[in-house]
Design a protein around this motif. Structure first.
Motif, PDB file in Angstrom:
ATOM      1  N   HIS A 189       0.879  -1.172   0.000  1.00  0.00           N
ATOM      2  CA  HIS A 189       0.000   0.000   0.000  1.00  0.00           C
ATOM      3  C   HIS A 189       0.913   1.218   0.000  1.00  0.00           C
ATOM      4  O   HIS A 189       0.953   1.988   0.956  1.00  0.00           O
TER       5      HIS A 189
ATOM      6  N   LYS B 224     -13.679  -3.697  -7.302  1.00  0.00           N
ATOM      7  CA  LYS B 224     -12.967  -3.171  -6.135  1.00  0.00           C
ATOM      8  C   LYS B 224     -12.507  -1.723  -6.391  1.00  0.00           C
ATOM      9  O   LYS B 224     -12.654  -0.841  -5.539  1.00  0.00           O
TER      10      LYS B 224
ATOM     11  N   GLN C  51     -13.871   1.739  -4.492  1.00  0.00           N
ATOM     12  CA  GLN C  51     -12.976   2.657  -3.778  1.00  0.00           C
ATOM     13  C   GLN C  51     -13.131   4.099  -4.286  1.00  0.00           C
ATOM     14  O   GLN C  51     -13.124   5.046  -3.497  1.00  0.00           O
TER      15      GLN C  51
ATOM     16  N   ASP D 150     -16.514   5.435  -3.055  1.00  0.00           N
ATOM     17  CA  ASP D 150     -16.428   5.720  -1.622  1.00  0.00           C
ATOM     18  C   ASP D 150     -15.707   7.057  -1.391  1.00  0.00           C
ATOM     19  O   ASP D 150     -16.167   7.892  -0.592  1.00  0.00           O
TER      20      ASP D 150
ATOM     21  N   LYS E  67     -17.344  10.612  -0.005  1.00  0.00           N
ATOM     22  CA  LYS E  67     -16.838  11.242   1.216  1.00  0.00           C
ATOM     23  C   LYS E  67     -16.156  12.581   0.950  1.00  0.00           C
ATOM     24  O   LYS E  67     -15.505  13.128   1.837  1.00  0.00           O
TER      25      LYS E  67
ATOM     26  N   ASP F 282     -10.421   8.910   6.205  1.00  0.00           N
ATOM     27  CA  ASP F 282     -11.595   8.044   6.409  1.00  0.00           C
ATOM     28  C   ASP F 282     -11.997   7.306   5.123  1.00  0.00           C
ATOM     29  O   ASP F 282     -12.943   6.514   5.126  1.00  0.00           O
TER      30      ASP F 282
ATOM     31  N   THR G 106     -11.708   4.572   2.133  1.00  0.00           N
ATOM     32  CA  THR G 106     -11.187   3.196   2.025  1.00  0.00           C
ATOM     33  C   THR G 106      -9.871   3.148   1.268  1.00  0.00           C
ATOM     34  O   THR G 106      -8.969   2.378   1.608  1.00  0.00           O
TER      35      THR G 106
ATOM     36  N   HIS H 157      -6.616   2.919   2.966  1.00  0.00           N
ATOM     37  CA  HIS H 157      -6.315   1.786   3.851  1.00  0.00           C
ATOM     38  C   HIS H 157      -6.217   0.450   3.121  1.00  0.00           C
ATOM     39  O   HIS H 157      -5.667  -0.493   3.659  1.00  0.00           O
ATOM     40  N   GLU H 158      -6.810   0.376   1.918  1.00  0.00           N
ATOM     41  CA  GLU H 158      -6.797  -0.889   1.172  1.00  0.00           C
ATOM     42  C   GLU H 158      -6.057  -0.719  -0.140  1.00  0.00           C
ATOM     43  O   GLU H 158      -6.189   0.308  -0.803  1.00  0.00           O
TER      44      GLU H 158
ATOM     45  N   THR I 282      -5.476  -0.720  -3.873  1.00  0.00           N
ATOM     46  CA  THR I 282      -6.489  -0.497  -4.920  1.00  0.00           C
ATOM     47  C   THR I 282      -6.346  -1.485  -6.073  1.00  0.00           C
ATOM     48  O   THR I 282      -7.313  -2.027  -6.569  1.00  0.00           O
TER      49      THR I 282
ATOM     50  N   THR J 176      -0.132   1.465   8.552  1.00  0.00           N
ATOM     51  CA  THR J 176      -0.682   0.416   7.695  1.00  0.00           C
ATOM     52  C   THR J 176      -0.033  -0.899   8.092  1.00  0.00           C
ATOM     53  O   THR J 176       1.116  -0.912   8.537  1.00  0.00           O
TER      54      THR J 176
END
Ligand code: NAP
Length: 464
Positions: free
Chosen positions: A236, A316, A320, A323, A327, A359, A361, A364-365, A367, A390
């Motif tokens: 990441h 996926k 992302q 999301d 936000k 905040d 995604t 944190h994940e 891509t 992470t």
């Protein structure tokens, strides 16, 4: 069709080929043959093994275009990237053909004149490997080359989306004279391969490149027979662009890294942290550069970004982006899609997201897609804290022309690979691998052969 695997071109959805899926009995037989071939291969002299690996490299070089085209058809990456990957994979063969001759033991001064202590290195035994679709030949070559150089035999399960280029690559090993049971491939699902490989009494080492979740399962399942493991797992990657950075260099290098293989690499920039004082200029320049990238079928001229490997990968990425936008992120390039779920192709226009916050995604994940999320920072220590926050620790990059800032960042970042004013960090002669949940062990360089070697020490008495 039963016992057959269908391979499709991710740029068109067209079927490229159907190949034999190995049964459990066939895979167990392959592992047994690998075991039987181990002693003769390990006892061949190192110069002989070296010459065979070198001959393999020469065969691959002579078939570079053929393998590259096959890779683009099954993986989708632009042809120029496929050619680059074949060269990169061949570099491992060349490097470890040489390292085969440099597996040194040592003597240790004993604590008595009556004794001698000798340390020697031996191959760990038959290796079973599982590799991913994003670099179908390179991820296999950087395991197979050191394994064979060390004297191990090797069985690989190639990714189900992209087995063809890897199979052709291994066929060339046979044409070069490497015995068939020394290196083999099997085609089956990941789950079946993982179970058979980890429980096999013949396998002494598991080498895996892929997702962290599968890596954890393989580590757990290797415990019963205490197998050696090498794990090259998810990443990441943060990119920190410091206040004094050369913005043009940072933009050029970040774009090259982020959008290679349509953003489907484990060392892809996934969190771009830019100092607030230069953020406007960086965002403007990167957005222009990204809008200039040409998306399409990798076999066509001038394509920079190919399709996403499959529907799950596309879903996926889209989730992302949605999301982040929900936000409050702004889109300064991309967020456009050309897809056909029925035919099975998925193109994502390279995307730049700004105003990204923690905040979301995407922060944190992993891509695994062509999306560049940009967040600003005001203090270097804040950027370091975000970068290290992470479970992953594979690659991190930063841009600064101040040697104190660069050294400080190098020391503070918990990553196995660091790029300073440089994002082209993969090389056969450098140790590639991650910290934390990004993996165990290193591939490439002198370090890359160590995981395939055991240490044996002998104390000899009676010299008095
Ligand atoms: P993946 O799902 O873990 O698949 C990778 C390989 O594992 C494939 O051959 C797959 O087989 C197999 N597999 C799937 N489930 C398995 C199971 N339960 N047991 C054993 N093997 C199983 O990963 P991916 O999404 O395809 O690949 C991308 C991931 O690889 C990313 O997380 C990326 O960061 C990581 N990666 C890491 C490096 C590195 O050097 N650190 C390099 C490249 C990629 P099937 O194809 O048959 O499903």
């Amino acid at each position: 069709m039963a016992n057959m695997l269908t391979i499709k071109n991710p740029a068109t959805g067209d079927v490229i080929n159907r190949i034999h899926l190995h049964s459990e009995a066939e895979i167990e037989a392959a592992l047994k043959r690998s075991h039987d071939a181990f002693a003769p291969w390990a006892s061949r002299d190192a110069h002989d093994r070296s010459a065979l690996i070198r001959a393999w490299a020469d065969k691959v070089k002579a078939h570079q275009d053929e393998i590259a085209e096959l890779m683009t058809r099954e993986n989708g990456k632009p042809l120029k990237e496929s050619r680059g990957e074949v060269t990169y994979a061949t570099n491992y063969l060349d490097w470890y053909a040489e390292e085969a001759k440099r597996i040194y033991g040592k003597t240790i001064p004993a604590n008595s004149p009556a004794k001698r202590i000798i340390v020697s290195r031996q191959p760990v035994g038959p290796v079973a490997a599982i590799t991913p679709w994003n670099f179908p030949v390179a991820m296999m070559a950087r395991k197979a080359a050191p394994a064979l150089a060390a004297g191990c035999t090797f069985v690989v399960k190639l990714a189900s989306d992209t087995p063809l280029s890897g199979m052709r690559f291994i066929d060339l090993a046979y044409e070069a004279g490497i015995p068939r049971d020394v290196i083999q491939y099997v085609n089956t699902s990941g789950k079946v391969a993982g179970e058979l490989f980890t429980k096999s009494p013949y396998v002494r080492k598991i080498s895996f490149t892929g997702s962290t979740s599968v890596g954890k399962t393989l580590i757990q399942n290797s415990a019963d027979t205490v197998k050696h493991v090498t794990m090259e797992l998810g990443g990441h990657a943060p990119v920190i662009v410091a206040e004094d950075a050369d913005i043009d260099v940072a933009v050029e290098q970040t774009v090259a890294n982020k959008f290679r293989n349509a953003g489907q690499t484990c060392v892809c920039a996934n969190r771009i942290l830019v100092h607030e004082s230069i953020a406007d200029e960086f965002i403007e320049k990167i957005s222009v550069a990204v809008k200039g990238l040409k998306v399409g079928n990798g076999l066509e001229d001038g394509i920079d970004v190919g399709p996403i490997i499959n529907e799950a990968g596309y879903d996926k990425i889209k989730a992302q982006v949605d999301d982040a936008v929900d936000k409050g992120a702004d889109v300064t390039a991309g967020d456009q899609y050309t897809i056909d779920r029925k035919k099975g192709y998925f193109f994502v226009q390279p995307t730049v997201l700004t105003g990204v916050t923690l905040d979301m995604t995407i922060m944190h994940e992993e891509t695994f897609g062509p999306v560049a999320p940009i967040m600003t920072f005001s203090s270097l220590d804040d950027a370091i804290e975000i970068a290290n926050d992470t479970p992953f620790g594979l690659a991190a990059y930063f841009f600064t022309n101040d040697y104190r800032t660069g050294t400080y960042l190098h020391d503070a970042l918990d990553y196995g690979i660091i790029g300073w004013n440089d994002t082209g960090i993969s090389a056969a002669h450098a140790p590639f691998g991650g910290m934390k949940e990004s993996g165990i062990g290193r591939e490439g360089a002198q370090e890359g052969i160590e995981p395939y070697l055991e240490t044996k020490y002998m104390s000899i008495g009676g010299f008095d």
